[in-house]
Scaffold this active site. Structure first.
Site, PDB file in Angstrom:
ATOM      1  N   LYS A  13       0.830  -1.214   0.000  1.00  0.00           N
ATOM      2  CA  LYS A  13       0.000   0.000   0.000  1.00  0.00           C
ATOM      3  C   LYS A  13       0.864   1.264   0.000  1.00  0.00           C
ATOM      4  O   LYS A  13       0.624   2.175  -0.779  1.00  0.00           O
ATOM      5  CB  LYS A  13      -0.938   0.021   1.225  1.00  0.00           C
ATOM      6  CG  LYS A  13      -1.875  -1.180   1.306  1.00  0.00           C
ATOM      7  CD  LYS A  13      -2.901  -1.027   2.421  1.00  0.00           C
ATOM      8  CE  LYS A  13      -2.317  -1.056   3.817  1.00  0.00           C
ATOM      9  NZ  LYS A  13      -1.756  -2.365   4.219  1.00  0.00           N
ATOM     10  N   ARG A  89      -9.619   0.536   9.019  1.00  0.00           N
ATOM     11  CA  ARG A  89      -9.190  -0.824   9.324  1.00  0.00           C
ATOM     12  C   ARG A  89     -10.249  -1.593  10.114  1.00  0.00           C
ATOM     13  O   ARG A  89     -10.030  -2.750  10.436  1.00  0.00           O
ATOM     14  CB  ARG A  89      -7.915  -0.763  10.151  1.00  0.00           C
ATOM     15  CG  ARG A  89      -6.649  -1.164   9.365  1.00  0.00           C
ATOM     16  CD  ARG A  89      -5.545  -1.153  10.348  1.00  0.00           C
ATOM     17  NE  ARG A  89      -4.306  -1.738  10.089  1.00  0.00           N
ATOM     18  CZ  ARG A  89      -3.249  -1.152   9.568  1.00  0.00           C
ATOM     19  NH1 ARG A  89      -3.349   0.037   9.036  1.00  0.00           N
ATOM     20  NH2 ARG A  89      -2.097  -1.762   9.544  1.00  0.00           N
ATOM     21  N   ARG A 128      11.528  -6.382   5.505  1.00  0.00           N
ATOM     22  CA  ARG A 128      11.388  -4.928   5.631  1.00  0.00           C
ATOM     23  C   ARG A 128      12.119  -4.396   6.859  1.00  0.00           C
ATOM     24  O   ARG A 128      12.604  -3.264   6.864  1.00  0.00           O
ATOM     25  CB  ARG A 128       9.886  -4.628   5.732  1.00  0.00           C
ATOM     26  CG  ARG A 128       9.466  -3.279   5.342  1.00  0.00           C
ATOM     27  CD  ARG A 128       7.987  -3.224   5.041  1.00  0.00           C
ATOM     28  NE  ARG A 128       7.152  -3.415   6.215  1.00  0.00           N
ATOM     29  CZ  ARG A 128       5.838  -3.160   6.226  1.00  0.00           C
ATOM     30  NH1 ARG A 128       5.248  -2.723   5.136  1.00  0.00           N
ATOM     31  NH2 ARG A 128       5.133  -3.344   7.307  1.00  0.00           N
ATOM     32  N   ARG A 130      11.094  -3.445   9.928  1.00  0.00           N
ATOM     33  CA  ARG A 130      10.542  -2.459  10.845  1.00  0.00           C
ATOM     34  C   ARG A 130      10.415  -3.111  12.220  1.00  0.00           C
ATOM     35  O   ARG A 130      10.353  -4.329  12.308  1.00  0.00           O
ATOM     36  CB  ARG A 130       9.144  -2.092  10.318  1.00  0.00           C
ATOM     37  CG  ARG A 130       8.849  -0.630  10.355  1.00  0.00           C
ATOM     38  CD  ARG A 130       7.636  -0.323   9.539  1.00  0.00           C
ATOM     39  NE  ARG A 130       6.421  -0.890  10.105  1.00  0.00           N
ATOM     40  CZ  ARG A 130       5.235  -0.848   9.506  1.00  0.00           C
ATOM     41  NH1 ARG A 130       5.131  -0.295   8.313  1.00  0.00           N
ATOM     42  NH2 ARG A 130       4.176  -1.353  10.076  1.00  0.00           N
ATOM     43  N   ARG A 141      -0.625  -9.526  13.329  1.00  0.00           N
ATOM     44  CA  ARG A 141      -1.169  -8.490  12.430  1.00  0.00           C
ATOM     45  C   ARG A 141      -1.991  -9.114  11.307  1.00  0.00           C
ATOM     46  O   ARG A 141      -3.002  -8.552  10.888  1.00  0.00           O
ATOM     47  CB  ARG A 141      -0.044  -7.615  11.876  1.00  0.00           C
ATOM     48  CG  ARG A 141       0.328  -6.512  12.878  1.00  0.00           C
ATOM     49  CD  ARG A 141       1.749  -6.034  12.721  1.00  0.00           C
ATOM     50  NE  ARG A 141       1.979  -5.367  11.475  1.00  0.00           N
ATOM     51  CZ  ARG A 141       3.159  -5.356  10.850  1.00  0.00           C
ATOM     52  NH1 ARG A 141       4.185  -5.990  11.363  1.00  0.00           N
ATOM     53  NH2 ARG A 141       3.296  -4.710   9.727  1.00  0.00           N
TER      54      ARG A 141
HETATM   55  P1  AMP Z   1       0.785   0.090   9.174  1.00  0.00           P
HETATM   56  O1  AMP Z   1       1.983   0.916   8.928  1.00  0.00           O
HETATM   57  O2  AMP Z   1      -0.420   0.545   8.390  1.00  0.00           O
HETATM   58  O3  AMP Z   1       1.043  -1.382   9.019  1.00  0.00           O
HETATM   59  O4  AMP Z   1       0.381   0.309  10.711  1.00  0.00           O
HETATM   60  C1  AMP Z   1       1.257  -0.042  11.768  1.00  0.00           C
HETATM   61  C2  AMP Z   1       0.466  -0.186  13.058  1.00  0.00           C
HETATM   62  O5  AMP Z   1      -0.187   1.057  13.375  1.00  0.00           O
HETATM   63  C3  AMP Z   1      -0.656  -1.214  13.017  1.00  0.00           C
HETATM   64  O6  AMP Z   1      -0.207  -2.526  13.299  1.00  0.00           O
HETATM   65  C4  AMP Z   1      -1.597  -0.678  14.114  1.00  0.00           C
HETATM   66  O7  AMP Z   1      -1.087  -0.966  15.399  1.00  0.00           O
HETATM   67  C5  AMP Z   1      -1.489   0.817  13.916  1.00  0.00           C
HETATM   68  N1  AMP Z   1      -2.499   1.343  12.952  1.00  0.00           N
HETATM   69  C6  AMP Z   1      -2.263   1.905  11.733  1.00  0.00           C
HETATM   70  N2  AMP Z   1      -3.400   2.264  11.139  1.00  0.00           N
HETATM   71  C7  AMP Z   1      -4.407   1.924  11.997  1.00  0.00           C
HETATM   72  C8  AMP Z   1      -5.820   2.015  11.958  1.00  0.00           C
HETATM   73  N3  AMP Z   1      -6.459   2.548  10.903  1.00  0.00           N
HETATM   74  N4  AMP Z   1      -6.525   1.554  13.021  1.00  0.00           N
HETATM   75  C9  AMP Z   1      -5.907   1.040  14.104  1.00  0.00           C
HETATM   76  N5  AMP Z   1      -4.569   0.899  14.200  1.00  0.00           N
HETATM   77  C10 AMP Z   1      -3.819   1.344  13.163  1.00  0.00           C
END
Ligand code: AMP
Length: 183
Positions: A13, A89, A128, A130, A141
């Protein structure tokens, strides 16, 4: 235009958002990036969010919805659209988004779902590096994605907004396919 890039962690994404935002003049809003920025600033929000992020759990809807609302409401350029990445989400986030858009005379135009199978996702996430990309958190996740996020697909499909794109081709091939699907 308001475009949602949808898909599991590791679907690409963020990578696709980088290519699309220039082509389509969209403001890229990644909730994950915004949260990581808050974590690095050690803000109140960042401290709260970090616990969830480290565990691979979702940050509460209330925090996320408030955060996105601020960004959408503070946009003063009506020509600029949004590219949402990592949001919504949950079904409640999707409904809250619809409400905040409707009250600003806006609506979601398209939801692009990037389809990638689990083994490719795990391989990509592990490479990756992270801090939340370790084996245990990744598994959680992906479970959280299936249980809490996947139902959103039906939500958007029933409003005919969903377009599915194969996400395991080369980056440029995926970008081109997204671009074609949006035309
Ligand atoms: P991402 O970079 O999108 O994979 O997000 C990393 C982490 O941030 C996720 O595993 C969640 O803990 C949190 N996070 C990001 N976006 C959301 C969302 N829309 N709702 C809830 N938690 C989020």
């Amino acid at each position: 235009m308001i475009l949602i890039l949808f898909g599991p962690p590791g679907a690409g994404k963020g990578t696709q958002a980088d290519a699309l935002k220039h082509k389509l003049n969209l403001l890229h809003l990644s909730t994950g990036d915004i949260l990581r920025d808050e974590v690095s600033k050690e803000s109140e929000l960042g401290v709260l969010a970090k616990k969830f992020m480290d565990a691979g759990e979702l940050v509460t809807d209330e925090l996320i919805i408030g955060m996105i609302k601020n960004k959408i409401v503070s946009n003063t350029n009506p020509e600029l659209g949004f590219l949402l990445d990592g949001f919504p989400r949950t079904i409640s986030q999707a409904k809250a988004l619809d409400e905040m858009l409707t009250s600003n005379q806006l609506k979601v135009d398209k939801v692009v779902s990037l389809e990638v199978n689990d083994s490719v996702l795990i391989e990509r996430l592990l490479s990756r590096g992270r801090s939340d990309d370790n084996e245990k958190t990744i598994k959680n996740r992906l479970d959280v994605y299936k249980n809490q996020t996947l139902p959103i697909k039906d939500y958007y499909d029933s409003s005919n907004l969903l377009v599915s794109i194969k996400g395991d081709d080369a980056i440029e091939v995926v970008s081109n396919n997204i671009f074609k699907a949006l035309k």
